[in-house]
Scaffold this active site. Sequence first.
Site, PDB file in Angstrom:
ATOM      1  N   SER A  73       4.671  -9.067   2.390  1.00 18.59           N
ATOM      2  CA  SER A  73       3.677  -8.505   3.319  1.00 18.59           C
ATOM      3  C   SER A  73       4.139  -8.438   4.765  1.00 18.59           C
ATOM      4  CB  SER A  73       2.391  -9.328   3.261  1.00 18.59           C
ATOM      5  OG  SER A  73       1.650  -8.946   2.144  1.00 18.59           O
ATOM      6  N   LYS A  76       4.311  -5.041   6.164  1.00 13.16           N
ATOM      7  CA  LYS A  76       3.125  -4.211   6.436  1.00 13.16           C
ATOM      8  C   LYS A  76       3.007  -3.728   7.883  1.00 13.16           C
ATOM      9  CE  LYS A  76       0.600  -6.110   2.507  1.00 13.16           C
ATOM     10  NZ  LYS A  76      -0.367  -7.122   2.039  1.00 13.16           N
ATOM     11  N   TYR A 198       5.394   1.123  -2.194  1.00 16.67           N
ATOM     12  CA  TYR A 198       4.934  -0.164  -1.672  1.00 16.67           C
ATOM     13  C   TYR A 198       5.642  -1.345  -2.349  1.00 16.67           C
ATOM     14  CZ  TYR A 198       1.733  -4.129  -1.113  1.00 16.67           C
ATOM     15  OH  TYR A 198       1.206  -5.378  -0.871  1.00 16.67           O
ATOM     16  N   TYR A 250      -3.549 -13.193   6.921  1.00 16.37           N
ATOM     17  CA  TYR A 250      -4.526 -13.185   5.828  1.00 16.37           C
ATOM     18  C   TYR A 250      -5.879 -13.647   6.362  1.00 16.37           C
ATOM     19  CZ  TYR A 250      -0.226 -12.877   3.069  1.00 16.37           C
ATOM     20  OH  TYR A 250       0.976 -12.501   2.565  1.00 16.37           O
ATOM     21  N   VAL A 268       4.112 -13.424   1.099  1.00 17.18           N
ATOM     22  CA  VAL A 268       4.160 -14.429   0.026  1.00 17.18           C
ATOM     23  C   VAL A 268       5.588 -14.825  -0.362  1.00 17.18           C
ATOM     24  CG1 VAL A 268       1.904 -13.842  -0.940  1.00 17.18           C
ATOM     25  CG2 VAL A 268       3.956 -12.685  -1.807  1.00 17.18           C
TER      26      VAL A 268
END
Length: 422
Positions: A73, A76, A198, A250, A268
């Site tokens: 992530s 992102k 992705y 998060y 993660v």
Amino acid sequence: MAADDTDRSTPSPLSIALASVLERARPKTSGAVASYIPELALEDPDQLGIALASVRGTVHEAGDSDAEFTIQSVSKPFVFALALEQSGLAEVTRHVGLEPSGEPFNAISLDEHTGRPLNPMINAGAIVTSSLVRGDRADEKFSVISAGLSAFAGRSLDVDEAVFASEQATGDRNRALAYLARSAGTLASTAEVATTAYFRQCSLTVTARDLAIMAATLANGGVNPITRERVVSEDVARWTTAVMTSCGMYDASGEWLVRVGLPAKSGVGGGIAALQPEQFGIGTFSPRLDARGNSVRGVAVLEELSERHGLHMLEHREAPLSPIDEISVGGASSDEVAGDEVVAMLRGDLNFGNVEEVLTRLMPLLESEGRLVLDFGAVTRVGAPAVRLLLWAADAAGPAPDGLPRVELRDPDGVLDVDLAG
Ligand code: GLU
């Protein structure tokens, strides 16, 4: 690896400071390596590394700063930046929102009215963001993503094919999110194309050092401080940093902002990229995650660093040095000007607050017949908005009776010659 100013033979004082923070976090062995993607569970949980890259292009490292892991992530915000660079804020936000969700990374997050995922830092929003990247096929989108993230890192990043295969094999929830976004009209490609791009983007391998440089590129207004390549515009770097600030950790983003106070994004795979705008980027790596998916030791290290070195972005700084160094009234000048002349020597960086002080303190000294000279000889930098304000104020003061401007901006080194177009 790109050349930089780092001399790794002698640890820098900063590397020693980073190492000492790592050692304090090392005993924290709580948490667990992510296992919902089976391949991630194979990671050695004890790895611990950190790197700090300054916007001037120096990198300091400690521990396993060169260990490779998948970016997950942490990709992102950087893909969001590429989409913004390509399509602009208005178009991107037609597809994905900018609001913190307070929900886990894989939540089914679609606004019931607009069909947009709440933000680009959770999976639903990130998959939509990847769908916006140029290209019809997944491999076309991925090659734009891979080139863009490599430019942020300043070296060519590779995919961990085993992790990619594992993501593909276990990614049905992400596919479900993509289909939901597609049915709501916010996905810009098929679900298959978006999720394949992705999954590959999440499987790019990086090091803590890479994350530090990627974050430092945002801190440096979009220019990679090592390669000097402009990767994204200043506006895009700022928008991306803003979303990291509100949504990057998060459903612990609010607490993180209070305790650490650095825009950041975690993944993660155990990585965290954090930055202090205009100063530095930091990358950390330690695979054991807490219940919210953030690296336990990464969080501990960044908390400690922020506290020890006063890195919180909202840290109260002592009243800054006045931008007005010296004021001389009348007689100081041999010019044959009518009335009194006030000359003010200004200094340092002039931001909005400093220009406000200059104008508020000095304009009342302007006699009806006199002149005010603002001397920028010892000024190091003036941002474009501050220059605009100064030019406006000088213009509004009009001419003195002798025709000279009542407010003169004396600028021997051209610090006011900035691009006023943007
Ligand atoms: N590839 C991961 C997923 O979408 C990324 C998750 C993360 O790092 O938060 O499941």
